[in-house]
Design an enzyme around this catalytic site. Sequence first.
Site, PDB file in Angstrom:
ATOM      1  CB  VAL A  35      -8.481   1.257  -4.008  1.00  0.00           C
ATOM      2  CG1 VAL A  35      -7.768   2.107  -2.968  1.00  0.00           C
ATOM      3  CG2 VAL A  35      -9.986   1.426  -3.881  1.00  0.00           C
ATOM      4  CD  GLU A  36      -2.132   4.962  -7.911  1.00  0.00           C
ATOM      5  OE1 GLU A  36      -1.167   4.841  -8.669  1.00  0.00           O
ATOM      6  OE2 GLU A  36      -2.866   5.984  -7.903  1.00  0.00           O
ATOM      7  CB  ILE A  37      -2.212   0.527  -1.892  1.00  0.00           C
ATOM      8  CG1 ILE A  37      -3.615  -0.090  -1.780  1.00  0.00           C
ATOM      9  CG2 ILE A  37      -1.550   0.636  -0.525  1.00  0.00           C
ATOM     10  CD1 ILE A  37      -4.557   0.646  -0.897  1.00  0.00           C
ATOM     11  CB  THR A  81      -3.780   5.824 -11.592  1.00  0.00           C
ATOM     12  OG1 THR A  81      -3.862   6.431 -10.300  1.00  0.00           O
ATOM     13  CG2 THR A  81      -3.746   4.316 -11.429  1.00  0.00           C
TER      14      THR A  81
END
Length: 717
Positions: A466-468, A504
Amino acid sequence: MTETIKYTVDGDVAILSLDLPGRSMNMITEQMMRDLDSLIDRVSTDPAIKGAILTSAKPAFMAGADLTMLAAMSKKAQTTPVEDALEHCMTLSKLLRKMETCGKPFAAAINGLAMGGGLEITLACHYRVVADDPKLQLALPEVKVGLLPGAGGTQRLPRLMGVQAALPYLLQGRSMSPQEALGFGVVHKIAPLADVVNTAILWIREGGSPVQPWDQKGFKVPGGSGAMTPKIVQTFMAAEAMLRRETKDVYPAPQAILAAVYEGHQVPIDAALRIEGRYLTSIILRPEAANMIRTLFVNKGEADKLIRRPANVEKKKIAKLGVLGAGMMGAGIAYVSAQAGMEVVLIDMSQEAADKGKAHAVDLVEKDVKRGRMTRDKADALLARITATTDYAQLAGGDLVIEAVFEDVKIKADVTARAETVMPGDSIYASNTSTLPITGLAEASKRPEQFIGIHFFSPVEKMPLVEIIVGEKTGDAALARALDYVQQIRKTPIVVNDSRGFYTSRCFATYPTEAIAMLKEGVKPALIENAGLMAGMPVGPFAVGDEVSIELMYKVGKATKAALGDAYQPHPADAVAEYFVTKLGRIGKKAGKGFYDYPTDGSKKHLWPGLADEFPPAADQPSVDEVKERLLYRQAIEVVRCYEEGVLKAPADADVGAIFGWGFAPQTGGPLSMIDTIGLPKFVAECDRLAKAYGDRFTPPKLLRDMAAKGETFYAA
């Protein structure tokens, strides 16, 4: 006195309980090896001791070797003469050989999980009893970190269960249950957990032999052995072909394991262990293992422990979650959150759409029930935690709201305003956007300091990352809450700063677009697709382009061009994507046609034959290596640009995000690890060559030139 192993005596039997201080799980460390060495001497020289039991004082037996120790060993081996490196790599192997030939019987009482070196320790014992727990796992997973089982695993396992049966467990790192291990002859007995030590003690007192089967005269490997045995020949022919098909020769460890088993099973055990040691040393001397260990385990482990979390914010669990948008992403987010025990409110514009989103969770749950992974009671409880509705009022009392609606600024602004009218004052609002800048989306919020990006990957239930995304006004409380949430759903977070496409999405896009550029140049599509796989990417660039959809690439390109205006840098792929969408109507897998054709009769997908007509192949084709380099270098350059622009906070985030987010060639350890391994001066020079040949997109960023000139690396620290 030993630091890592407790020594006690039960009458005439010594009990060695593995107990690494300060750790919840036992791991092999330098100190533990020293302690085991001294205790083997103590047992073997004490006439009052009949034999010894190896067990664990912790719930698990052992997780394997300390990977930070292995990483250090790999680094040290680079500057050590090969023979010295070999001796160092064989330290544990020699120690276990000493134990099994010391003249006293050693029995393993396996009370819990035994992985890697932990299982190898038990294999060197003369008797193995394992706890009767179907969830208990026994495995040699070293191949997953680019290593081979180097403490006898490649030699003892085939001698216990046969070469053919052992290969999948060695080459794939597959786990076996206690019952499977008993059936294969890997363990001698299964006993209740409370009885494993006493069962092992009884075996010693009843005269257990201190001699391993392979040290007895006339020993034969189960199922046959030798280079001229037909069954063995067939096994290795098939194994080699399957290995090449699965790994494309990208990973050196599986090849080394196969060779070690083939050579080693034909010779006496001492020679076999030496063969294994040589192959382990050859792997340790290569960069792949060190890079994979650092990224896949050390850095991923730090990310899982929330290394980027602000320390000044109190930890808080998410009890109630709101999800806006019940499409595939929203439904997936709802499912994994309910799976983690949260109450979830799943909202869409119509009740039918909301119910359809919950139905996705129902399908996933029913599959788990059918496969025995979940009980009916737990399945029903999970589904009961998801409320599908159109009513925003039900967001009241929630800790976090995640928006997963269409990639449209106006739609996102509308749902933000509607949600904030009922959200508690201290709750956090997050957008699951994959490309739109968080700072811009936060303009629709009355509390931008509590607005953050939480970017999931599809399918949510399977993808681990998961990209924060932190916007310009995002506060520490929002970042901390987002990280706490990601940890709660058991995924790996990376933290990046805001930009168009973030990290990403922006970098991943270069993989299919570079392939499209080559297609336009006349490079054969099959060459491009296979080169992507041979470079270590999990999916070819055209296949992945179809998955994300050519239409989406086209729309994102248009939106980016409109947003950047004169600053937009045209790409050769732009015109191709537009042509596919507007002229050919081939928009990707969802439409059944894109770069591939997807037959409706269930037959295998295949590259669209019409590609050759639309983009005639050039007379001169590039080498496979040239195509592989273009695909990998183009991605890596964009990663460096993100680092240079401050989108990335640390090299570790870059590499963890690349591998777990879009599947960047894992054997490299990630794009920045790859650049370090190649060497920055060499990488910069090659980028300059590629830029001259194919365009400015390969021009190395200034940061890279400066680092190369100064002799710096990304992981110097």
